[in-house]
Design an enzyme around this catalytic site. Structure first.
Site, PDB file in Angstrom:
ATOM      1  N   GLU A  45     -21.354   9.849  34.568  1.00  7.11           N
ATOM      2  CA  GLU A  45     -21.813   9.320  33.283  1.00  7.11           C
ATOM      3  C   GLU A  45     -22.336   7.902  33.513  1.00  7.11           C
ATOM      4  OE1 GLU A  45     -20.438   8.878  28.665  1.00  7.11           O
ATOM      5  OE2 GLU A  45     -18.974   8.264  30.164  1.00  7.11           O
ATOM      6  N   ARG A  66     -23.359   4.661  32.000  1.00  5.66           N
ATOM      7  CA  ARG A  66     -23.201   3.940  30.741  1.00  5.66           C
ATOM      8  C   ARG A  66     -24.226   2.797  30.688  1.00  5.66           C
ATOM      9  NH1 ARG A  66     -18.455   4.478  27.477  1.00  5.66           N
ATOM     10  NH2 ARG A  66     -19.445   2.779  26.354  1.00  5.66           N
ATOM     11  N   ARG A 116     -24.120   3.779  24.547  1.00  9.75           N
ATOM     12  CA  ARG A 116     -23.235   3.802  23.382  1.00  9.75           C
ATOM     13  C   ARG A 116     -23.340   2.533  22.541  1.00  9.75           C
ATOM     14  NH1 ARG A 116     -21.736   8.311  22.693  1.00  9.75           N
ATOM     15  NH2 ARG A 116     -20.108   8.726  24.216  1.00  9.75           N
ATOM     16  N   HIS A 143     -16.719   9.997  17.536  1.00 12.58           N
ATOM     17  CA  HIS A 143     -15.526   9.251  17.946  1.00 12.58           C
ATOM     18  C   HIS A 143     -14.751   8.763  16.728  1.00 12.58           C
ATOM     19  CE1 HIS A 143     -18.179   9.037  21.454  1.00 12.58           C
ATOM     20  NE2 HIS A 143     -17.081   8.915  22.168  1.00 12.58           N
ATOM     21  N   LYS A 159     -18.883  17.269  21.446  1.00  9.01           N
ATOM     22  CA  LYS A 159     -17.853  16.350  21.943  1.00  9.01           C
ATOM     23  C   LYS A 159     -17.152  15.682  20.763  1.00  9.01           C
ATOM     24  CE  LYS A 159     -16.865  12.105  24.427  1.00  9.01           C
ATOM     25  NZ  LYS A 159     -17.394  10.872  25.044  1.00  9.01           N
ATOM     26  N   SER A 205       8.770  11.434  38.193  1.00 12.89           N
ATOM     27  CA  SER A 205       8.996  12.891  38.229  1.00 12.89           C
ATOM     28  C   SER A 205       7.713  13.710  38.424  1.00 12.89           C
ATOM     29  CB  SER A 205       9.722  13.346  36.961  1.00 12.89           C
ATOM     30  OG  SER A 205      10.987  12.733  36.900  1.00 12.89           O
ATOM     31  N   LYS A 223      17.741  11.565  25.312  1.00 14.41           N
ATOM     32  CA  LYS A 223      18.775  12.387  25.954  1.00 14.41           C
ATOM     33  C   LYS A 223      19.844  12.904  24.970  1.00 14.41           C
ATOM     34  CE  LYS A 223      18.400  10.072  30.469  1.00 14.41           C
ATOM     35  NZ  LYS A 223      18.380  11.077  31.525  1.00 14.41           N
ATOM     36  N   ASN A 240      19.341  16.131  30.078  1.00 15.15           N
ATOM     37  CA  ASN A 240      18.129  15.598  30.729  1.00 15.15           C
ATOM     38  C   ASN A 240      17.238  16.723  31.255  1.00 15.15           C
ATOM     39  OD1 ASN A 240      19.940  16.249  32.916  1.00 15.15           O
ATOM     40  ND2 ASN A 240      18.531  15.146  34.247  1.00 15.15           N
ATOM     41  N   ASP A 283      21.840  14.942  35.532  1.00 12.72           N
ATOM     42  CA  ASP A 283      21.996  13.532  35.911  1.00 12.72           C
ATOM     43  C   ASP A 283      23.335  13.304  36.611  1.00 12.72           C
ATOM     44  OD1 ASP A 283      19.643  12.374  35.075  1.00 12.72           O
ATOM     45  OD2 ASP A 283      20.351  11.926  33.057  1.00 12.72           O
ATOM     46  N   ARG A 291      30.546   1.612  20.862  1.00 16.58           N
ATOM     47  CA  ARG A 291      30.019   2.724  21.678  1.00 16.58           C
ATOM     48  C   ARG A 291      30.817   2.866  22.972  1.00 16.58           C
ATOM     49  NH1 ARG A 291      23.787   4.188  22.088  1.00 16.58           N
ATOM     50  NH2 ARG A 291      24.803   6.117  22.645  1.00 16.58           N
ATOM     51  N   MET A 349      15.046  -3.502  35.100  1.00 15.84           N
ATOM     52  CA  MET A 349      13.933  -2.553  35.256  1.00 15.84           C
ATOM     53  C   MET A 349      12.601  -3.271  35.040  1.00 15.84           C
ATOM     54  SD  MET A 349      13.743   1.032  33.219  1.00 15.84           S
ATOM     55  CE  MET A 349      12.272   1.628  32.479  1.00 15.84           C
ATOM     56  N   TYR A 374      15.374   2.694  38.878  1.00 13.46           N
ATOM     57  CA  TYR A 374      14.675   2.965  40.142  1.00 13.46           C
ATOM     58  C   TYR A 374      13.255   2.391  40.185  1.00 13.46           C
ATOM     59  CZ  TYR A 374      12.545   6.945  37.686  1.00 13.46           C
ATOM     60  OH  TYR A 374      11.860   7.738  36.798  1.00 13.46           O
TER      61      TYR A 374
END
Length: 522
Positions: free
Chosen positions: A37, A39, A68, A127, A154, A251, A299, A320, A336, A406, A443, A468
């Site tokens: 494409e 542009r 466009r 669009h 489209k 995953s 979960k 999980n 888990d 909790r 994290m 992780y």
């Protein structure tokens, strides 16, 4: 569209000069694009005759010319006649496609009717940057686009919820002429990846992260290497991870590599889900969704949507892994706790081997967790899995959570004690304790955070971090410096993945492959 006609991959070229676009063309061909494409609205200087001649004649692949305007999400803000003239010129110079917006499509198509080459196709696009209309409204829009004389329809909407993609899929399947259906934004990612499943004419994949031409557009490289795009067919089974956020999940790397190596007709996707109940009600076909992994924060909530829950998962109160049975019912598991506990046990056996060499002690029979004081940080889904799993192995459990209520609830269920996260720093009833972090502290992007001060780590013989991304968190680095053993969150991810794969496919997981993929991407 016939099922044998594969969906084309179109790569947008967004260079600001002709030379830049020529370089992008070569790259796009190398990575396996089918259509380019061009542009025109991205070009800083544009000399229609000269530039189109070069771009079209020197393109190694069929070209789709788009110019466009601002009002449809592009960059062109000039004379409308000049814009349409450039598109007509592109047709004469040998472009394979031009993309024109619905509001000017009638006059544009009328103006080329006599001179239109036989193998040249007009894509008429609409669009919507605000949302995804009802199925009825989309149906009317498609009829209008068809009536304009379009060769290819489209429709690009915006997904405010992942279930909006269902209406785009429905449109693509039902359309009488070739159709490109896209739901933009992160919640619409599946509309792009699954376009071959629903018979879309083409989908768009960006050359690189800096050249994404619409919100939520994937990289062409990811379509090939991560999602095995070329292998997706109408009968491909869809799996995925439902989570929020979800983009960080590794995953899809593991499962898609495994599916491909085993020759299975399946794909595993990132599924950004806001409302689990709505998600399962909308996607209720046996092949979509055939099964999924369930991440934070779903979960516990997802339990309410299940027809059947594995007894252990029910006790933990978090799942999980979800399977759709051939009769359409949903069954849930928790893998888990198997992944995390087996990784921690092996870590402790490693500690013991070192200890044994130094002191000549004899190894204990049974689980090395038996009798250990096991401190779990966090009382959410992962915390529940860890507390329950360790208690089952005979450990004494302490649950620490931001809110004490909790922590008390979970500790009560596993016969343990509760405290707040702040109290963990000074908690030291004995040495050689085990610590498991099941919070998201540390994290990405907040990688400089840690849930427990470094000086408190000397009381532990082993520390496990469920985080992780990154693999080597601050907590684990400081644990190593304190002289204790560590277990990476990737280890839990890999091992719980083995169990999920077994549930999904009824086959043992390719363990070596999982480890290789994780090693490469962690």
């Amino acid at each position: 569209m016939s099922t044998s006609s594969p969906t084309l991959l179109c790569t947008p070229l967004m260079g600001t000069t002709v030379d830049q676009m020529l370089a992008e063309m070569r790259k796009a061909k190398e990575i396996g694009a089918d259509v380019l494409e061009i542009r025109l609205d991205c070009l800083r200087k544009f000399n229609p005759h000269q530039d189109l001649e070069i771009l079209i004649k020197r393109s190694p692949l069929p070209t789709l010319i788009t110019y466009r305007p601002l009002r449809e999400g592009g960059q062109y803000d000039g004379d409308e006649n000049r814009r349409q003239d450039a598109l007509r010129l592109a047709m004469h110079l040998g472009a394979s496609y031009v993309d024109i917006e619905l509001e000017v499509a009638y006059e544009f198509i009328n103006s080329i009717r006599v001179k239109k080459p036989e193998n040249f196709k007009v894509i008429v696009s609409s669009h919507n940057f605000h949302g995804t209309p009802s199925s009825e409204a989309i149906g009317k829009l498609v009829v209008m686009i068809q009536a304009s004389g379009a060769d290819i329809v489209k429709v690009a909407t915006t997904a405010l919820d992942i279930t909006d993609c269902a209406r785009v899929f429905q449109m693509t399947v039902q359309s009488q002429i070739p159709t490109i259906g896209i739901a933009m934004g992160e919640r619409g990612l599946i509309s792009r990846i699954l376009s071959p499943k629903f018979g879309a004419y083409l989908t768009y994949g960006a050359l690189e992260a800096s050249a994404i031409s619409a919100p939520g557009q994937p990289l062409a490289k990811d379509l090939w290497d991560l999602y095995n795009f070329r292998l997706i067919r109408p009968d491909t089974k869809v799996y995925g991870v439902i989570s929020k956020p979800v983009g960080h999940s590794k995953s899809p790397l593991l499962f898609n590599a495994a599916f491909k190596s085993a020759g299975l007709n399946a794909v595993y996707l990132h599924l950004l889900v806001d409302d689990v109940k709505k998600f399962f009600e909308t996607y209720s076909a046996v092949d979509f969704v055939a099964g999924c992994s369930c991440g934070i924060p779903h979960k516990e909530v997802a339990l309410k949507c299940m027809d059947e829950i594995d007894p252990i998962a029910k006790k933990i109160g978090a799942i999980n892994n979800i399977m759709r049975r051939p009769d359409g019912t949903l069954t849930a598991f928790n893998t888990d706790y198997i992944g995390a506990i087996s990784a921690i046990e092996d870590g402790l056996r490693g500690c013991f081997l070192v200890y044994q060499e130094l002191n000549g002690a004899t190894p204990a029979v049974g689980s090395p967790l038996a009798g250990k004081l096991f401190v779990v940080l966090g009382a959410g889904g992962a915390g529940k899995a860890l507390a329950y799993g360790a208690a089952q192995k005979g450990a004494r459990i302490v649950v620490a959570n931001r809110t004490l209520e909790r922590a008390k609830e979970l500790a009560g269920n596993v016969g343990g004690q509760a405290m707040t996260l702040d109290e963990v720093a000074s908690f030291h009833p004995e040495d050689e304790m085990v610590l498991a972090n099941a919070t998201s502290v540390g994290m990405t992007p907040k990688i400089d955070q840690t849930p427990i001060p470094k000086q408190a780590l000397k009381n532990y013989c082993l520390v496990f971090d469920a985080v992780y991304t990154p693999k080597d968190t601050r907590l684990l680095r400081e644990t190593r410096e304190s002289g204790a053993f560590i277990v990476y969150g990737t280890e839990m991810l890999i091992r719980q993945g083995f169990e999920q794969y077994k549930n999904f496919m009824g086959l043992p997981a390719p363990e070596e492959l999982f480890r290789m993929v994780m090693e490469k991407h962690a």
